[in-house]
Design an enzyme around this catalytic site. Sequence first.
Site, mmCIF file in Angstrom:
data_model
loop_
_atom_site.group_PDB
_atom_site.id
_atom_site.type_symbol
_atom_site.label_atom_id
_atom_site.label_comp_id
_atom_site.label_asym_id
_atom_site.label_seq_id
_atom_site.Cartn_x
_atom_site.Cartn_y
_atom_site.Cartn_z
ATOM 1 N N SER A 140 -5.462 5.777 5.540
ATOM 2 C CA SER A 140 -5.721 4.564 6.324
ATOM 3 C C SER A 140 -7.215 4.494 6.577
ATOM 4 C CB SER A 140 -4.990 4.645 7.664
ATOM 5 O OG SER A 140 -5.529 3.704 8.577
ATOM 6 N N TYR A 153 -2.701 9.463 15.019
ATOM 7 C CA TYR A 153 -2.583 8.839 13.695
ATOM 8 C C TYR A 153 -3.866 9.026 12.890
ATOM 9 C CZ TYR A 153 -1.871 4.998 10.336
ATOM 10 O OH TYR A 153 -1.749 4.228 9.199
HETATM 11 N N1 LIG Z 1 0.412 -1.270 8.352
HETATM 12 C C1 LIG Z 1 -0.862 -0.930 8.301
HETATM 13 O O1 LIG Z 1 -1.748 -1.626 8.818
HETATM 14 C C2 LIG Z 1 -1.274 0.310 7.583
HETATM 15 C C3 LIG Z 1 -2.632 0.499 7.324
HETATM 16 C C4 LIG Z 1 -3.041 1.655 6.684
HETATM 17 C C5 LIG Z 1 -2.101 2.587 6.292
HETATM 18 N N2 LIG Z 1 -0.779 2.379 6.560
HETATM 19 C C6 LIG Z 1 0.170 3.403 6.131
HETATM 20 O O2 LIG Z 1 1.176 2.811 5.351
HETATM 21 C C7 LIG Z 1 2.380 3.561 5.494
HETATM 22 C C8 LIG Z 1 3.493 2.617 5.914
HETATM 23 O O3 LIG Z 1 3.154 2.045 7.164
HETATM 24 P P1 LIG Z 1 3.870 0.760 7.740
HETATM 25 O O4 LIG Z 1 2.840 -0.069 8.373
HETATM 26 O O5 LIG Z 1 4.748 0.160 6.729
HETATM 27 O O6 LIG Z 1 4.717 1.449 8.925
HETATM 28 P P2 LIG Z 1 6.278 1.480 9.262
HETATM 29 O O7 LIG Z 1 6.427 2.229 10.523
HETATM 30 O O8 LIG Z 1 6.822 0.088 9.192
HETATM 31 O O9 LIG Z 1 6.890 2.272 8.037
HETATM 32 C C9 LIG Z 1 6.902 3.663 7.971
HETATM 33 C C10 LIG Z 1 8.135 4.089 7.202
HETATM 34 O O10 LIG Z 1 8.179 5.528 7.230
HETATM 35 C C11 LIG Z 1 9.477 5.918 7.657
HETATM 36 N N3 LIG Z 1 9.435 7.205 8.364
HETATM 37 C C12 LIG Z 1 8.934 7.438 9.604
HETATM 38 N N4 LIG Z 1 9.160 8.718 9.948
HETATM 39 C C13 LIG Z 1 9.800 9.309 8.900
HETATM 40 C C14 LIG Z 1 10.301 10.594 8.652
HETATM 41 N N5 LIG Z 1 10.229 11.575 9.584
HETATM 42 N N6 LIG Z 1 10.914 10.852 7.472
HETATM 43 C C15 LIG Z 1 11.039 9.873 6.536
HETATM 44 N N7 LIG Z 1 10.582 8.615 6.713
HETATM 45 C C16 LIG Z 1 9.975 8.343 7.882
HETATM 46 C C17 LIG Z 1 9.954 4.795 8.565
HETATM 47 O O11 LIG Z 1 11.369 4.794 8.736
HETATM 48 C C18 LIG Z 1 9.412 3.563 7.845
HETATM 49 O O12 LIG Z 1 10.303 3.075 6.877
HETATM 50 C C19 LIG Z 1 2.098 4.658 6.487
HETATM 51 O O13 LIG Z 1 1.710 5.835 5.810
HETATM 52 C C20 LIG Z 1 0.913 4.103 7.244
HETATM 53 O O14 LIG Z 1 0.167 5.107 7.836
HETATM 54 C C21 LIG Z 1 -0.343 1.264 7.189
#
Ligand SMILES: NC(=O)c1ccc[n+]([C@@H]2O[C@H](COP(=O)([O-])OP(=O)(O)OC[C@H]3O[C@@H](n4cnc5c(N)ncnc54)[C@H](O)[C@@H]3O)[C@@H](O)[C@H]2O)c1
Length: 246
Positions: A140, A153
């Site tokens: 991220s 995070y």
């Molecule tokens: N949304 C953003 O702005 C953003 C920006 C940069 C990076 N990211 C990264 O993208 C990825 C997805 O983020 P998102 O925004 O879709 O978040 P989100 O919370 O919607 O999705 C995360 C997913 O991971 C799963 N998860 C959580 N804990 C878990 C565990 N213990 N075992 C298995 N699965 C698990 C959740 O059930 C969910 O489906 C993450 O790695 C996040 O750090 C997101």
Amino acid sequence: MRLDGRHILVTGAARGLGAEIARSLAAAGASLILADIAEDEGRATAEALGATFLPVDLGDPASIEALAVTLSDITGGALHGLVNNGAIATGIGGIGFEDVEIETFDLVQRVNVRGTWLMTRAAAPLLRASGSGRVVNMASDTALWGAPNLISYVASKGAVMAMTRSLARELGPDRIGVTAVAPGILTTESTDYVPEARHRLYAEGRAVPGPQGPEEITDVVAFLLSEGALTLTGQVLPVNNGFVFS
Ligand SMILES: NC(=O)c1ccc[n+]([C@@H]2O[C@H](COP(=O)([O-])OP(=O)(O)OC[C@H]3O[C@@H](n4cnc5c(N)ncnc54)[C@H](O)[C@@H]3O)[C@@H](O)[C@H]2O)c1
């Protein structure tokens, strides 16, 4: 970008960015396996894409090992791509570093950092067997510019970037490429805690101004999973419309 015939596992694919990546990889012809702790949502996402769903808790080493055994059966022992996307990203933002519970901090490291390591370790024999394995870690850009009120995070994503470089060196001799993608703050549910005014500031701070949706990340991930991306191994790529540069 075509990924026909390539077995690819995406963790955390039930919703959000992971589900968007899965949609894009399915359209590129990949043979997809989705894994998530959210079983009902994950199964529904997988069913819609003709993918296989496997439950996993990335915070639990035994659960990851069990996933790897099933994965080996499904793929015939050869995995071409692993997207370490699953993470605790929701419900931990907007809290000052003095107010974060120690249990919360530890849980986020356990899932986001240790989970990425253990998932890669469990998949490594299958990635080797494919002859052209690729690992894409989801970092991220908050860890690059130091987003406030998000300490557990940001720490975890900094560690994911560091592990990417180290894993690239360990897996490179097997011609396995390891990269990380560092998206900006996206318009996904996990960023609902960010006030609208702050979302606007991020949008205006980008070289290409405007909000960034999860669909803007997927082409880069697909490329990094392709055979031609090996020369990028070890790189952390900010994919954020020019909010912060590497
Ligand atoms: N949304 C953003 O702005 C953003 C920006 C940069 C990076 N990211 C990264 O993208 C990825 C997805 O983020 P998102 O925004 O879709 O978040 P989100 O919370 O919607 O999705 C995360 C997913 O991971 C799963 N998860 C959580 N804990 C878990 C565990 N213990 N075992 C298995 N699965 C698990 C959740 O059930 C969910 O489906 C993450 O790695 C996040 O750090 C997101």
